[in-house]
Design a protein around this motif. Structure first.
Motif, PDB file in Angstrom:
ATOM      1  N   ALA A 250       0.981   0.362   2.332  1.00  0.00           N
ATOM      2  CA  ALA A 250      -0.075   0.361   3.347  1.00  0.00           C
ATOM      3  C   ALA A 250      -1.218   1.264   2.879  1.00  0.00           C
ATOM      4  O   ALA A 250      -2.394   0.949   3.032  1.00  0.00           O
ATOM      5  N   TRP A 251      -0.848   2.382   2.284  1.00  0.00           N
ATOM      6  CA  TRP A 251      -1.843   3.313   1.796  1.00  0.00           C
ATOM      7  C   TRP A 251      -2.727   2.677   0.730  1.00  0.00           C
ATOM      8  O   TRP A 251      -3.939   2.789   0.723  1.00  0.00           O
ATOM      9  N   VAL A 252      -2.038   2.011  -0.215  1.00  0.00           N
ATOM     10  CA  VAL A 252      -2.776   1.365  -1.307  1.00  0.00           C
ATOM     11  C   VAL A 252      -3.746   0.335  -0.738  1.00  0.00           C
ATOM     12  O   VAL A 252      -4.917   0.290  -1.118  1.00  0.00           O
TER      13      VAL A 252
ATOM     14  N   ASN B  18      -3.294   5.125  -8.371  1.00  0.00           N
ATOM     15  CA  ASN B  18      -3.954   6.406  -8.173  1.00  0.00           C
ATOM     16  C   ASN B  18      -4.233   6.687  -6.709  1.00  0.00           C
ATOM     17  O   ASN B  18      -4.432   7.824  -6.323  1.00  0.00           O
ATOM     18  N   GLU B  19      -4.267   5.628  -5.905  1.00  0.00           N
ATOM     19  CA  GLU B  19      -4.587   5.774  -4.495  1.00  0.00           C
ATOM     20  C   GLU B  19      -3.602   6.686  -3.766  1.00  0.00           C
ATOM     21  O   GLU B  19      -3.949   7.330  -2.784  1.00  0.00           O
ATOM     22  N   ILE B  20      -2.338   6.705  -4.206  1.00  0.00           N
ATOM     23  CA  ILE B  20      -1.355   7.471  -3.438  1.00  0.00           C
ATOM     24  C   ILE B  20      -1.148   8.877  -3.990  1.00  0.00           C
ATOM     25  O   ILE B  20      -0.259   9.590  -3.548  1.00  0.00           O
TER      26      ILE B  20
ATOM     27  N   MET C 283       4.411  10.305   3.195  1.00  0.00           N
ATOM     28  CA  MET C 283       3.046  10.636   2.781  1.00  0.00           C
ATOM     29  C   MET C 283       2.160  10.760   4.012  1.00  0.00           C
ATOM     30  O   MET C 283       2.349  10.071   5.004  1.00  0.00           O
ATOM     31  N   PHE C 284       1.171  11.630   3.931  1.00  0.00           N
ATOM     32  CA  PHE C 284       0.250  11.733   5.055  1.00  0.00           C
ATOM     33  C   PHE C 284      -1.115  12.158   4.554  1.00  0.00           C
ATOM     34  O   PHE C 284      -1.279  12.595   3.426  1.00  0.00           O
ATOM     35  N   ASP C 285      -2.101  12.027   5.406  1.00  0.00           N
ATOM     36  CA  ASP C 285      -3.452  12.477   5.087  1.00  0.00           C
ATOM     37  C   ASP C 285      -3.804  13.593   6.057  1.00  0.00           C
ATOM     38  O   ASP C 285      -3.328  13.606   7.188  1.00  0.00           O
ATOM     39  N   ALA C 286      -4.628  14.530   5.579  1.00  0.00           N
ATOM     40  CA  ALA C 286      -4.952  15.673   6.427  1.00  0.00           C
ATOM     41  C   ALA C 286      -5.910  15.271   7.533  1.00  0.00           C
ATOM     42  O   ALA C 286      -6.659  14.306   7.398  1.00  0.00           O
TER      43      ALA C 286
END
Lengths: 477, 335, 278
Positions: free
Chosen positions: A135-137, A369-371, A396-399
């Protein structure tokens, strides 16, 4: 002719004798004869206008786009416009997709699996690992590519891109490369895998290999977010208030420019060392301008480039997501595998001015590289034992904000050196596995694939090592 | 912890290095070992080649000439001759070496590989002409007959090497070098260069420096005991008769024109001219590419655009705009 | 040699029979079981060849304004006049004489696959350069159609291209078209159908401007080739390739592939069908 029937061998021997006794080059005579006939037939069939056209569109445009004064500024303007539209335009859909896939669907999946009583292990591996990774990619990769590639393709269909190669060839020639490498490099700013595929337009074997091997130095779309985030958190804050945005933007552009310089330097070295003696020729046709067909271009460039590249990336992100989750959740003697690995890699990381978390993130995130950034954040939180940050081990998470990021990095022991070297290492490391896979498919050579994969990594180690040592020397002195 | 890691890294590095050096076939160790075994074979092969090439020039080689060719002492040359006799490749009669049929076969193979490789370097790589001979001298001892056939097939079975020397055929026959020495031909006639003798090197390099190449067409302007003047590739060349004797030519049907020529790269944007020829110093893929683009004698070429960085220049050739670099445009001679 | 009776043109016996070489096509990677005719699409780079291909098949292959886009061979299918056609898009090349991979792919397909029709797409604004390839194709096969594409561009440049005169000179049907706008596609479909079914018989142009020495050498070799392979349709072209030392043709001769091609021309269609694996 004799009464004995001749055989194939007789014909071949006869041909050999004729070739020898003629003493002239039949090949050139034949090419000449064909063109002579072609010219005669054309003269009979084609009537040209008596006087030259008063306004020749192609010639006028060509004079403008290759003129000494406007050629380069026009090119830069065009490039800047494409990038501006891509970056600004991608923000909104990127946020939307991210909200949908990560903000809405992910919790729903979690609730669903909890309701069904799926064991923690399977739920984590499938949903927190594989689903979240891909999903992140998709969220990071898809929107810029859907904007960048069609724009690029429109310029291509119009016929402008060969003129760019024409304008820039002198610089590339000096480093032993082909002017068309300017375009494969620009394509690499979108995605290195697509850039490598685009090298097909270079028809000289040596120059094509150079373009393939050095494409990784074009900072790709998956790496821009890393650069921007680190520059904002670490370098922007050094600037006087109000100037942070500009300074951090300059830092990112600086890294991209460094990538271009390294492309030239490594092309130069490659053409004079390992690729010396490989056959090399130059040909560049400047086709007539043609009005681009906008809808068809958008359709085919999405199908042709975006979907194929995205599909490959997702295929690689699935196992990577699983691995990342496993590394964070499988415990051996009280510590997770990830923490063991981080401790193991830490000494080497510190020598390079990085740390174990970053090295591990780059190993786990080879597929895309996206992750890298989500993985770095997750691993930092994990190893610093921060509670209340992120969504759990291996997830994984984003700030949420720059302040939270700064806090997290401080807890992980990051310094300005770590940040600078991370930006350098993000530029100089092995290509992602999608790109490596593509390089192999294009070159059909394990040797050149290895060179393309390891050369940037080695360069990254050397550069970060030297920067770290100098930095510490200056800091100590 | 850090120290332990360092030791592990160094240990692993050393281990990989050692494995690399002993890697079967192409590792340093094995290479060094085969080098010793190679030298004997190389000398034998060089010896048969020397004998055969001398025979072709109508000379009968002796132990002294062999020693000179292999750059060894007389005793060593005698040892080589001994082993030639032993293997049934040649025999020594009245101080002269005579090849046996097997020796001729071996010599032709070596010559075939040597000349094929020179042709390959000239046509298929960008290795400069000064390095061809030395590289071919090494490769000639390494390729098998099958590999030579494959190489020849890839190149379209060339008949001559880049110096114009005939390449022995797969069946093992070497056509005699034909053509007349340039020093002996009639004035005011047109000829094509078929061969330039590449030994002695001093003479060969002077001829190459004068700009003459195999396949070039020339017209003889003067042929006297003092000098030979020819018109080729758009300008006049003057050779000493001694040099001209090393150039073999053949008469051509169509007379070469004495027209002043200049390289296409001299054309400024806005100018046009007609192609006269593509220089024969331009070979291989590069040459075929220019021909396929339609740069043939008589073609009109219009210089249209120059890149803002000065090079390349776009030329309109048969209604197509083609960019050529200066180095390429220099190969093309125009009126 | 063998004693195959020389039967006069098979076309007389069966006008509508496919002429392609199914066995060789299979070897070249094209399955012909599901179609009646095989059409090869050749042309210079950047002449709109891929656009024509897409227009015929409805596929959406990316076509850019870049010389040399089709690197691998694409395949598609369509129906016309109750016949199923398989169309193979060959790599765009300027010539078939050099030894690059693209040119070999295109050349081998036309020579050994013996497609029922070869459509050569040319750029009407750059006819001379494009005819270079057309004339080479016509030395190999006599079942060809010229797709005179980009007529809209020619009009824009005020060029008048006399397609009838070109057709007469070349001895093959010429279809003016602007594939990007879909103009001329129906004509092309009809013309290909006519050539495939034998309703139109081509009488292609053969080279005339060779220097005397080359002409003599070719004539001498052609006499030998005709003696060994009576009925080989492209003996002249084979002779020219042998004089250039082309290893692929030498191999084909030594392995008997050329003999097979000649044989097919001389057999009754029924016997021909029997030769091909089901």
């Amino acid at each position: 002719m004799s009464t004995v029937m001749p055989t194939a061998e007789d014909i071949l021997a006869g041909a050999e004798t004729l070739r020898w006794s003629a003493g002239v080059n039949f090949h050139e005579q034949l090419v000449e004869a064909i063109y002579t006939d072609a010219a005669r037939l054309t003269d009979r069939a084609v009537t040209r206008p008596d006087s030259p056209l008063r306004f020749d569109f192609d010639r006028t445009v060509d004079k403008l786009v290759t003129s000494r004064w406007f050629g380069f500024p026009l090119m830069l303007l065009m490039l800047a416009t494409v990038f501006y539209i891509t970056i600004v335009g991608a923000n909104v859909p990127s946020a939307l997709i991210s909200d949908l896939l990560i903000g809405i669907i992910h919790p729903l999946l979690k609730q669903g699996s909890a309701a069904l009583g799926v064991p923690f292990f399977i739920d984590g591996l499938l949903i927190d690992g594989m689903y979240l990774g891909s999903a992140w990619v998709v969220a990071v990769m898809l929107p810029p590519m859907m904007i960048f590639f069609p724009l690029f393709t429109l310029l291509e269909d119009f016929g402008y891109l060969p003129r760019v190669a024409f304008n820039l060839d002198a610089i590339f020639r000096k480093s032993g490369a082909h002017g068309k490498q300017a375009l494969t490099m620009a394509m690499g700013w979108g995605c290195n895998a697509a850039g490598v595929v685009a090298t097909r337009i270079i028809d000289s074997p040596r120059e094509r290999l150079i373009a393939i091997i050095t494409n990784n130095f074009a900072l790709c779309n998956g790496r821009w977010p890393t650069q921007i985030m680190i520059a904002t958190v670490f370098i922007g804050v050094l600037a006087p208030p109000g100037w942070g945005g500009l300074v951090s933007a300059l830092a990112v552009v600086g890294v991209a420019v460094l990538g271009i310089l390294i492309t030239f330097a490594s092309s130069f070295l490659l053409s004079r060392t390992v690729l010396k003696g490989e056959v090399s020729t130059f040909s560049l046709e400047l086709p007539p301008y043609r009005p681009p067909r906008i809808w068809q271009t958008i359709y085919t460039s999405i199908i042709d480039r975006t979907i194929i590249v995205l599909w490959r990336a997702v295929m690689w992100a699935l196992p990577a997501g699983a691995l990342i989750w496993l590394a964070g959740n499988v415990n051996v003697s009280g510590l997770s595998i990830a923490e063991h690995l981080i401790q193991f890699l830490n000494p080497a990381g510190l020598v390079l001015g990085l740390n174990g978390v970053i090295l591990l993130a780059y190993i786990l995130a080879i597929p895309a590289n996206e992750i890298v950034i989500p993985t770095v954040l997750m691993l930092t939180a994990l190893s610093a034992k921060m509670a209340g940050v992120g969504a759990g081990a291996g997830v994984m998470f984003d700030a949420e904000s720059d302040a939270q990021l700064a806090q997290l990095f401080a807890a992980g022991g990051w310094t300005l050196l770590t940040a600078v070297n991370l930006m350098l290492f993000s530029l100089l490391h092995n290509p992602c596995s999608t790109t490596i896979h593509t390089i192999y498919k294009e070159t059909r050579s394990a040797k050149w694939t290895t060179v393309a994969a390891l050369m940037p990594l080695l360069l990254g180690f050397v550069v970060t090592f030297v920067v770290a040592q100098l930095w510490r020397l200056v800091a100590a002195g | 912890m850090a120290q332990a890691l360092l030791f592990i890294l160094i240990g692993a590095g050393l281990l990989i290095g050692v494995l690399w050096a002993f890697r079967p076939g192409s590792g340093w160790y094995w290479r060094g070992k085969t080098q010793v075994e190679m030298t004997d074979r190389v000398r034998t092969e060089d010896a048969v080649k020397h004998v055969h090439l001398s025979n072709l020039r109508g000379l009968q080689p002796t132990l002294e000439s062999l020693a000179g060719a292999l750059q060894v002492t007389g005793n060593e040359a005698a040892a080589v001759a001994q082993s030639l006799t032993q293997f049934g490749l040649a025999e020594l009669r009245d101080g002269q070496l005579h090849l046996q049929p097997r020796g001729v076969e071996a010599a032709l193979h070596i010559i075939r590989v040597h000349r094929l490789w020179e042709q390959h370097l000239a046509e298929g790589t960008s290795v400069s002409d000064g390095e061809w001979h030395a590289q071919a001298d090494r490769i000639e001892h390494q390729l098998s007959a099958q590999e030579a056939d494959k190489l020849a097939a890839q190149m379209g079975n060339p008949l001559r090497d880049p110096h114009g020397d005939p390449i022995p055929s797969h069946a093992g026959s070497l056509r005699p070098q034909d053509g007349l020495p340039l020093s002996s031909v009639a004035v005011n006639q047109s000829y094509r260069i078929v061969h330039i003798e590449d030994e002695p090197v001093a003479i060969f390099s002077q001829i190459v420096a004068s700009g003459l190449q195999p396949e070039m067409e020339l017209r003889v302007l003067e042929n006297s005991a003092r000098r030979v003047r020819v018109w080729a590739d758009g300008c006049e060349h003057v050779l000493a008769p001694l040099l001209a004797a090393s150039v073999a030519v053949r008469p051509v049907e169509v007379q070469a024109q004495e027209v002043a020529q200049r390289p296409l790269s001299d054309l400024e944007p806005g100018q046009a001219s007609r192609v006269v020829s593509i220089s024969h110093a331009c070979r291989g893929l590069e040459r075929r590419r220019l021909l396929d683009l339609g740069l043939l004698p008589g073609t009109m070429v219009y210089a249209e655009l120059r890149s803002p960085s000065g090079d390349p220049t776009a030329y309109r050739i048969r209604d197509t705009l083609i960019a050529l670099r200066r180095t390429q445009a220099q190969w093309v001679r125009v009126e | 040699m063998n004693s195959v009776p020389v039967i006069q043109p098979a076309a007389a016996a069966c006008e509508a029979c496919p002429a392609h070489n199914a066995a060789n096509l299979l070897r070249l990677g094209v399955n012909v079981n599901d179609c009646d005719y095989v059409v090869a699409l050749a042309g210079n780079p950047n002449t709109g060849k891929s656009t024509v291909f897409n227009a015929l098949t409805g596929l959406r292959q990316h076509t850019g304004n870049w010389p040399g886009k089709t690197v691998t061979r694409a395949e598609g299918a369509y129906s016309y006049g109750q016949k199923r056609y398989k169309i193979v898009d060959l790599p765009g090349t300027y010539s078939l004489l050099s030894t690059t991979l693209d040119e070999e792919v295109a050349r081998d397909f036309i020579l050994f696959g013996q497609p029922d029709v070869t459509v050569v797409v040319v750029d009407a604004t750059r006819l001379e350069r494009n005819l270079n390839l057309v004339l080479q194709v016509l030395e190999i096969t006599d079942r060809a159609v010229l797709g005179l594409n980009l007529m809209d561009e020619a009009r824009r440049h005020k060029l008048q291209v006399d397609d009838r005169r070109l057709a007469r000179d070349l001895g093959i049907p010429v279809v003016p078209m602007s594939a990007r706008r879909g103009e001329g596609i129906p004509d092309l479909l009809r013309t290909v159908h006519e050539v495939a079914t034998g309703a139109t018989v081509c009488n292609p142009h053969r080279l005339q401007s060779e220097p005397a020495g080359l002409k003599r050498a070719v004539a001498q070799l052609v006499a030998q080739i005709n003696a060994v392979y009576p009925g080989l349709p492209n003996a002249r072209w084979v002779a020219m390739r042998l004089l250039d030392g082309d290893q692929r043709i030498i191999d084909a001769m030594q392995r008997g592939e050329l003999g097979d091609l000649a044989l097919r021309q001389n057999l009754e269609p029924a016997a021909q069908a029997a030769l091909e694996p089901a």
